[in-house]
Design a protein around this motif. Sequence first.
Motif, mmCIF file in Angstrom:
data_model
loop_
_atom_site.group_PDB
_atom_site.id
_atom_site.type_symbol
_atom_site.label_atom_id
_atom_site.label_comp_id
_atom_site.label_asym_id
_atom_site.label_seq_id
_atom_site.Cartn_x
_atom_site.Cartn_y
_atom_site.Cartn_z
ATOM 1 N N GLY A 40 0.811 -1.206 0.000
ATOM 2 C CA GLY A 40 0.000 0.000 0.000
ATOM 3 C C GLY A 40 0.844 1.255 0.000
ATOM 4 N N CYS A 41 0.170 2.379 0.019
ATOM 5 C CA CYS A 41 0.827 3.681 0.069
ATOM 6 C C CYS A 41 0.210 4.500 1.200
ATOM 7 C CB CYS A 41 0.660 4.423 -1.262
ATOM 8 S SG CYS A 41 1.458 6.053 -1.287
ATOM 9 N N ASN A 57 -3.390 15.078 8.723
ATOM 10 C CA ASN A 57 -4.061 14.289 7.688
ATOM 11 C C ASN A 57 -3.311 12.972 7.529
ATOM 12 O OD1 ASN A 57 -5.827 13.595 5.610
ATOM 13 N ND2 ASN A 57 -4.669 14.682 4.031
ATOM 14 N N TYR A 58 -4.043 11.883 7.470
ATOM 15 C CA TYR A 58 -3.407 10.570 7.298
ATOM 16 C C TYR A 58 -4.286 9.738 6.379
ATOM 17 C CZ TYR A 58 -0.243 6.758 8.401
ATOM 18 O OH TYR A 58 0.727 5.788 8.308
ATOM 19 N N VAL A 59 -3.655 9.254 5.288
ATOM 20 C CA VAL A 59 -4.367 8.493 4.256
ATOM 21 C C VAL A 59 -3.626 7.193 3.984
ATOM 22 C CG1 VAL A 59 -4.838 8.458 1.779
ATOM 23 C CG2 VAL A 59 -5.473 10.451 3.138
ATOM 24 N N VAL A 60 -4.376 6.107 3.833
ATOM 25 C CA VAL A 60 -3.802 4.810 3.481
ATOM 26 C C VAL A 60 -4.606 4.215 2.327
ATOM 27 C CG1 VAL A 60 -3.077 2.545 4.294
ATOM 28 C CG2 VAL A 60 -3.284 4.414 5.927
ATOM 29 N N VAL A 61 -3.910 3.812 1.281
ATOM 30 C CA VAL A 61 -4.523 2.993 0.228
ATOM 31 C C VAL A 61 -3.793 1.662 0.234
ATOM 32 C CG1 VAL A 61 -4.908 2.697 -2.236
ATOM 33 C CG2 VAL A 61 -5.271 4.931 -1.172
ATOM 34 N N ASP A 62 -4.515 0.598 0.518
ATOM 35 C CA ASP A 62 -3.890 -0.712 0.708
ATOM 36 C C ASP A 62 -4.462 -1.746 -0.240
ATOM 37 O OD1 ASP A 62 -1.803 -0.935 2.658
ATOM 38 O OD2 ASP A 62 -3.255 -0.379 4.193
ATOM 39 N N ASP A 63 -3.599 -2.682 -0.599
ATOM 40 C CA ASP A 63 -4.004 -3.857 -1.382
ATOM 41 C C ASP A 63 -3.941 -5.073 -0.460
ATOM 42 O OD1 ASP A 63 -4.305 -6.033 -3.050
ATOM 43 O OD2 ASP A 63 -2.363 -5.768 -4.050
ATOM 44 N N PHE A 64 -5.101 -5.498 0.024
ATOM 45 C CA PHE A 64 -5.200 -6.691 0.852
ATOM 46 C C PHE A 64 -5.840 -7.857 0.105
ATOM 47 C CE2 PHE A 64 -5.416 -3.342 4.289
ATOM 48 C CZ PHE A 64 -4.112 -3.532 4.710
ATOM 49 N N GLY A 65 -5.811 -7.785 -1.222
ATOM 50 C CA GLY A 65 -6.451 -8.845 -1.981
ATOM 51 C C GLY A 65 -7.946 -8.842 -1.721
ATOM 52 N N ASN A 85 -7.365 -0.898 -2.702
ATOM 53 C CA ASN A 85 -7.033 -1.150 -4.111
ATOM 54 C C ASN A 85 -6.740 -2.641 -4.211
ATOM 55 O OD1 ASN A 85 -6.235 -0.996 -6.805
ATOM 56 N ND2 ASN A 85 -4.113 -0.517 -6.265
ATOM 57 N N SER A 86 -7.784 -3.429 -4.261
ATOM 58 C CA SER A 86 -7.666 -4.876 -4.097
ATOM 59 C C SER A 86 -7.223 -5.574 -5.377
ATOM 60 C CB SER A 86 -9.007 -5.462 -3.641
ATOM 61 O OG SER A 86 -9.354 -4.963 -2.360
ATOM 62 N N VAL A 87 -6.130 -6.317 -5.253
ATOM 63 C CA VAL A 87 -5.650 -7.188 -6.323
ATOM 64 C C VAL A 87 -5.506 -8.582 -5.707
ATOM 65 C CG1 VAL A 87 -3.878 -7.611 -8.055
ATOM 66 C CG2 VAL A 87 -4.378 -5.260 -7.334
ATOM 67 N N PRO A 88 -6.495 -9.456 -5.869
ATOM 68 C CA PRO A 88 -6.446 -10.764 -5.209
ATOM 69 C C PRO A 88 -5.198 -11.563 -5.581
ATOM 70 C CG PRO A 88 -8.645 -10.324 -6.023
ATOM 71 C CD PRO A 88 -7.775 -9.239 -6.577
ATOM 72 N N THR A 89 -4.696 -12.296 -4.614
ATOM 73 C CA THR A 89 -3.545 -13.163 -4.829
ATOM 74 C C THR A 89 -4.002 -14.571 -5.180
ATOM 75 O OG1 THR A 89 -1.552 -14.093 -3.808
ATOM 76 C CG2 THR A 89 -3.427 -13.706 -2.363
ATOM 77 N N ALA A 90 -3.154 -15.301 -5.880
ATOM 78 C CA ALA A 90 -3.462 -16.696 -6.205
ATOM 79 C C ALA A 90 -2.795 -17.659 -5.238
ATOM 80 C CB ALA A 90 -3.015 -17.002 -7.625
ATOM 81 N N THR A 91 -2.200 -17.137 -4.155
ATOM 82 C CA THR A 91 -1.440 -17.998 -3.245
ATOM 83 C C THR A 91 -2.301 -18.667 -2.184
ATOM 84 O OG1 THR A 91 -0.906 -16.131 -1.776
ATOM 85 C CG2 THR A 91 0.620 -16.586 -3.585
ATOM 86 N N ASN A 92 -3.592 -18.322 -2.090
ATOM 87 C CA ASN A 92 -4.502 -19.015 -1.177
ATOM 88 C C ASN A 92 -5.894 -19.013 -1.786
ATOM 89 O OD1 ASN A 92 -6.061 -16.591 0.058
ATOM 90 N ND2 ASN A 92 -3.909 -16.031 0.398
#
Length: 556
Positions: free
Chosen positions: A408-409, A427-435, A495-502
């Motif tokens: 994430g950023c 100000n605090y902002v988080v954009v994360d990819d947790f799948g 910003n979800s990008v699913p993983t193929a590892t599970n």
Amino acid sequence: MRAPVQHPWLVRKILSATVIGVDEFQIRVIAPDVGGSFGIKANVYPEYLMALFAARQSGRPVKWTSERTEGFLSDFHARDNVADAALALDKDGKFLGFRLRNLVNIGAYFSPIGAGPATNNLGTLSGVYTTPAAYVEVVGVFTNSHPTAPYRGAGRPEAAFIIERMIDIAAYELGFDPIDLRRRNVIPADAMPYKTSLTFTYDSGEFEKNMDDALRLADVDGYAARKAQSDADGKLRGLGVANAIERAAPPGVETAEIRFDPSGTVTMLSGTTNQGQGHTTMYTQLLCDRLGLEADQVRVIEGDTDRLAHGTGAGGSRSSAMGTAALVMAADKIVEKGRQIASVVLEVAVDDIEFEDGTYTIAGTDRNVSLADVVRNAFTGANLPGGMEPGMLAHAAYHGKEPSYPNGCHVCEVEIDPETGMVEVLNYVVVDDFGTILNPLLVHGQVHGGVAQGVGQILLENTVYDADGQLLTASFMDYGMPRADNFCNIKVQANSVPTATNPLGVKGVGEAGCVGAMPVMMNAVMNALSPLGIRDLDMPASPVRVWAAIRDAEKA
């Protein structure tokens, strides 16, 4: 033994094999649901053994409770590192290589997993960048301080701090914009899978999109006007950006069991342990979705070595990937057994039976039978296929072979009062990819908590000994802890990008907030101080340290 441990089965094994000398089945470890663990409860402490020994000698139950000051003195500490780092760039700002010599305080003696944070997660030093070469040396040092051990992130926040601070320092020294410098080196989405210069191979991620979304959400375009207002008010305003990535759910095994009662209610047992993460909500939600149940029909049990034969526990942001995978496998077994029973009840072939929302239906017709009726048949023994055992239960063990890489950023904006050194988070902002996100509310809670701990370390927290080795920060009167008024509202976006590892495409969430919070907080503070010529500051950036740095800069 009832104790707030993260790995009950491992604790039982250690107590049995190396300490007490009895068979494992003679020891029962129960880990109750307590608030927080973060790695400190992944260890076997001497007090566990002493309580068991006292109970055996006295023939009575023995309870031991640590007082707060005892906890400061005896619980393992964390993150005592001195890093000597270098980042090489060409004239266009492309990263050419990274070098680190990390001096790590082990303490007076090894804690059981004390070497882990400094070595297991070095891959985070590569960040989300295309740096082609890296060299890392880790030197462990025994000292007269208390032993160190994993703490939320277990090496990832330290690694992210180093690389993200180095990028900002390089930008200031060489005249690049820190955001643009990151863009020049970020791994593109179409490069996946990407083998980094250290130990990680990323399977998925959209790192630049994380940045784009976070910068937009933080209104970075309007930052100049806000900074001008701070300047007019006699304050120092700073903007920090940090990209974060970590390894979650490393290879391992997790178990789950589903037990139906004849009435149709369900007990779900998991080999994970719950220390405030919201596992009961997550598992209940998933089980209801898979089997068409209502939440009040489900009971979740974790952390009891007598209730489930084996489990691994919590740690490494693993439960949402590993625990759910085991649960899905067990639920699929329930569905399949129910399908076979339904085929007998409905007098059709198994292949003609479909299952959805708790109901078995003959394909293309309205003839059906509910899961509850199938369960009742399973317990009475009526209408069972030949050779099938009565009852409705399923056990599953999931073997995860590849980790996931949550990323994430973080963007943070601060204002510093030069007269007091006080840092205010504006100000605090988080954009994360947790799948795949299983429960947005739980995800936000995990991120908020991780950010709070990361910001706390940068601004407040510090373990201090005097020259004689006496611990001076042995109470919350002396040890600074972050509180609600140290924060602004924290905005979290996915910003979800699913993983193929599970099986569910999940990327762990438990430690991600902390991984990004440490570097972005210090980057924001240093950005605010940079007009004064201040280029670096040891954490914590407490008011007295910030004030002293400003005074020194004014004298210079």
